[in-house]
Design a protein around this motif. Structure first.
Motif, PDB file in Angstrom:
ATOM      1  N   ALA A  27       0.830  -1.212   0.000  1.00  8.22           N
ATOM      2  CA  ALA A  27       0.000   0.000   0.000  1.00  8.22           C
ATOM      3  C   ALA A  27       0.862   1.259   0.000  1.00  8.22           C
ATOM      4  N   HIS A  28       1.939   1.218   0.766  1.00  8.88           N
ATOM      5  CA  HIS A  28       2.808   2.391   0.793  1.00  8.88           C
ATOM      6  C   HIS A  28       3.429   2.664  -0.569  1.00  8.88           C
ATOM      7  N   ASP A  30       2.247   1.780  -3.476  1.00 15.83           N
ATOM      8  CA  ASP A  30       1.202   2.263  -4.388  1.00 15.83           C
ATOM      9  C   ASP A  30       0.957   3.757  -4.191  1.00 15.83           C
ATOM     10  N   ARG A  31       0.867   4.148  -2.948  1.00 22.34           N
ATOM     11  CA  ARG A  31       0.669   5.575  -2.676  1.00 22.34           C
ATOM     12  C   ARG A  31       1.834   6.397  -3.214  1.00 22.34           C
ATOM     13  N   ALA A  34       1.664   6.564  -7.036  1.00 17.42           N
ATOM     14  CA  ALA A  34       0.626   7.489  -7.492  1.00 17.42           C
ATOM     15  C   ALA A  34       1.056   8.932  -7.291  1.00 17.42           C
ATOM     16  N   ALA A  35       1.650   9.211  -6.143  1.00 14.68           N
ATOM     17  CA  ALA A  35       2.096  10.580  -5.890  1.00 14.68           C
ATOM     18  C   ALA A  35       3.172  11.001  -6.880  1.00 14.68           C
TER      19      ALA A  35
ATOM     20  N   ASP B  55       1.461   4.519   9.152  1.00 14.08           N
ATOM     21  CA  ASP B  55       0.936   5.560   8.260  1.00 14.08           C
ATOM     22  C   ASP B  55       1.962   6.661   8.038  1.00 14.08           C
ATOM     23  N   GLY B  58       4.394   5.571   5.485  1.00 16.78           N
ATOM     24  CA  GLY B  58       3.851   5.781   4.137  1.00 16.78           C
ATOM     25  C   GLY B  58       3.909   7.237   3.709  1.00 16.78           C
ATOM     26  N   ASP B  59       3.614   8.143   4.640  1.00 14.08           N
ATOM     27  CA  ASP B  59       3.688   9.565   4.306  1.00 14.08           C
ATOM     28  C   ASP B  59       5.109   9.982   3.937  1.00 14.08           C
ATOM     29  N   VAL B  62       5.778   8.845   0.452  1.00 12.22           N
ATOM     30  CA  VAL B  62       5.075   9.690  -0.531  1.00 12.22           C
ATOM     31  C   VAL B  62       5.877  10.957  -0.798  1.00 12.22           C
TER      32      VAL B  62
END
Lengths: 327, 200
Positions: A27-28, A30-31, A34-35, B55, B58-59, B62
């Motif tokens: 999931a990480h 994928d995020r 996408a970003a 989370d 993940g941030d 990103v």
């Protein structure tokens, strides 16, 4: 018991070895993907917008620079661009009324004087000479009925005695109702048909020098003028029996290649040698020449009607050849 | 130019990246960096007793993916860049947590002890909670994130000498607080405690 620093550091380093779940990692990523894709798309859009804006600004600027530098592909565009004022050739040179900053009154006057001098110099290069200026107002007869329907006054013109039946005339009569009007200037040579305009406006590319302007005038002066045409077909075949040339005939320009002097066209009788030179000699009356084949080629044709342009070197049947024996 | 190929030998965790991840030009480098830094980042956030540590990991990635094209440097620079991002994310998280706590006006419900923290040294995390925020940040960046003193000083905005002093005092406190290595731990789950009073 006190723990050593190395043991504490070892336990701290063991904190960095945490296990990550595969689903969470997926999931990480994928995020993150996408970003990154969104950012890349925004970068591409930004690049496209920047390129479009740059092109919208740079291309006209480059065009202006090239035009001012005279590096265009068109040689005619390599001429200097005149200032943005209207150049009225007749009369006094206008004074540039543009605001040039207006520091002082003296400076403004000097600027205006410089602008006026520039205009006078430009007018001397681009404006036509007075002898070349032809009034563009059409004559009165051009506004009336076609010249083929000659008025009684025209029929009584004493100058209409000799009517040279030239090849050009014959060709022109084939056109039926076509007619052209020439500028009515009785005292000036009408052979000059390509006179420059009397008013030069913004953006004109002036000739580089007076010599170029003169050569341009000479090239336009040697062009043949429009041919006289007669609209009435019934008069085409027997102009010798008619009243001769109309005043418009006298004003008609010489055939192509004729001299450009005023003496050549002032008098109608002067047309004759030129007409003889141009017209092929027809056969004697009654002897069918090699070029006089109109009746044989078209037996059903009305003899009174003129033939095609290539067949009118000789007179039609029943019409005396005035070029050969009319004098 | 991003030099992520040097991280290839650092990924010894054994877990694989999902196959459906797009393999574009930068995607393999990003996946490799995730395999390399995600465990350390997770330990970094858990050492600070941050809720939703995964989370925040993940941030962080990103942000890494968004700015990866602009990164220039060697692997050490990349490591410092990643943990600087993590530091800022943690500070932001603590600030948001304070705002939420004021709005709710009561403690959140107790979080159950879960198995995903079985790799976490509970006693060590509890001892870290007794340090000052600056000491805790220094020792976590220094030994969990494995950054040199200069990079730690650059991230927290202090001089290298100050970082050395903070590190020494933090280690002294932990050495006195922690039990010997052969001592048995009584609890597996860290006690629920409010978030740190200050972000840094």
């Amino acid at each position: 018991v006190v723990v050593k620093h190395d043991d504490v550091i070892g336990r701290l380093r063991s904190l960095s070895r945490q296990s990550v779940d595969d689903r969470v990692a997926s999931a990480h990523l994928d995020r993150a993907a996408a970003a990154a894709a969104v950012r890349a798309g925004s970068h591409q859009r930004a690049a496209l917008v920047a390129a479009a804006c740059l092109a919208a600004v740079a291309l006209p600027a480059a065009g202006i620079v090239l035009a001012r530098a005279g590096h265009g592909s068109d040689p005619a565009r390599n001429q200097p661009v005149l200032p943005a004022v209207e150049w009225s050739c007749p009369g006094e040179a206008p004074v540039i009324a543009a605001d040039r900053g207006g520091d002082t009154i003296a400076a403004g006057a000097a600027d205006r004087q410089a602008g006026s001098d520039e205009l006078v110099q430009g007018r001397a290069v681009t404006c036509p000479r007075p002898e070349d200026v032809v009034d563009s107002t059409p004559p009165a007869e051009c506004l009336g009925p076609p010249s083929g329907t000659a008025t009684p006054a025209e029929s009584a013109d004493p100058k209409a005695k000799v009517v040279p039946s030239t090849k050009a005339d014959g060709a022109a009569t084939q056109g039926g109702a076509r007619r052209e009007c020439r500028p009515a200037t009785s005292n000036t040579p009408t052979t000059v048909t390509g006179a420059p305009p009397t008013s030069t406006t913004v953006g004109l590319h002036a000739p580089a020098s007076a010599a170029e302007a003169d050569s341009a005038r000479a090239s336009t002066a040697t062009q043949p003028g429009p041919q006289m045409t007669v609209a009435n077909p019934s008069n085409n075949g027997d102009r010798s029996a008619d009243n001769g040339p109309t005043p418009a005939d006298a004003e008609a320009g010489p055939p192509p290649g004729a001299s450009n002097s005023a003496a050549d066209v002032d008098h109608p009788s002067d047309h004759l040698p030129a007409a003889e030179d141009e017209a092929e000699p027809g056969p004697p009356p009654g002897v069918p020449g090699p070029t006089n084949t109109v009746p044989a080629a078209d037996p059903g044709r009305d003899p009174a009607m003129p033939g095609p342009p290539e067949d009118v070197s000789g007179p039609p049947e029943g019409v005396p050849d005035q070029a050969a024996g009319g004098r | 130019m991003t030099e992520l190929t040097a991280f290839g030998g650092l990924a010894e965790q054994g877990w694989r990246v999902a196959e459906h991840v797009d393999t574009t030009e930068w995607s393999p480098a990003l996946a490799e960096s995730y395999r390399t830094f995600a465990p350390a980042l997770l330990g970094y956030f858990r050492s600070h007793r941050v809720d939703q540590a995964e989370d925040l990991v993940g941030d962080v990635f990103v942000s890494v993916a968004r700015n990866l094209r602009r990164f220039h440097g060697d692997p050490d620079d990349f490591r410092r860049w990643v943990f600087a991002i993590a530091h800022r994310r943690r500070v932001d998280h603590v600030r948001r947590w304070r705002v939420r706590r004021r709005v709710v006006a009561e403690d959140p419900p107790e979080r159950p002890c879960v198995d995903d923290r079985r790799d976490l040294d509970i006693d060590l995390v509890a001892a870290l909670g007794e340090l000052t925020p600056r000491q805790r940040e220094v020792v976590i960046l220094r030994f969990v994130a494995d950054l040199p003193l200069e990079d730690v000083a650059r991230i927290i905005g202090r001089r290298v000498g100050a970082v050395k002093a903070l590190q020494a005092r933090a280690l002294d406190h932990l050495a006195q607080r922690l039990d010997p290595p052969n001592a048995t731990t009584t609890t597996r789950c860290a006690p629920r405690r409010p978030q740190p009073a200050s972000a840094d």
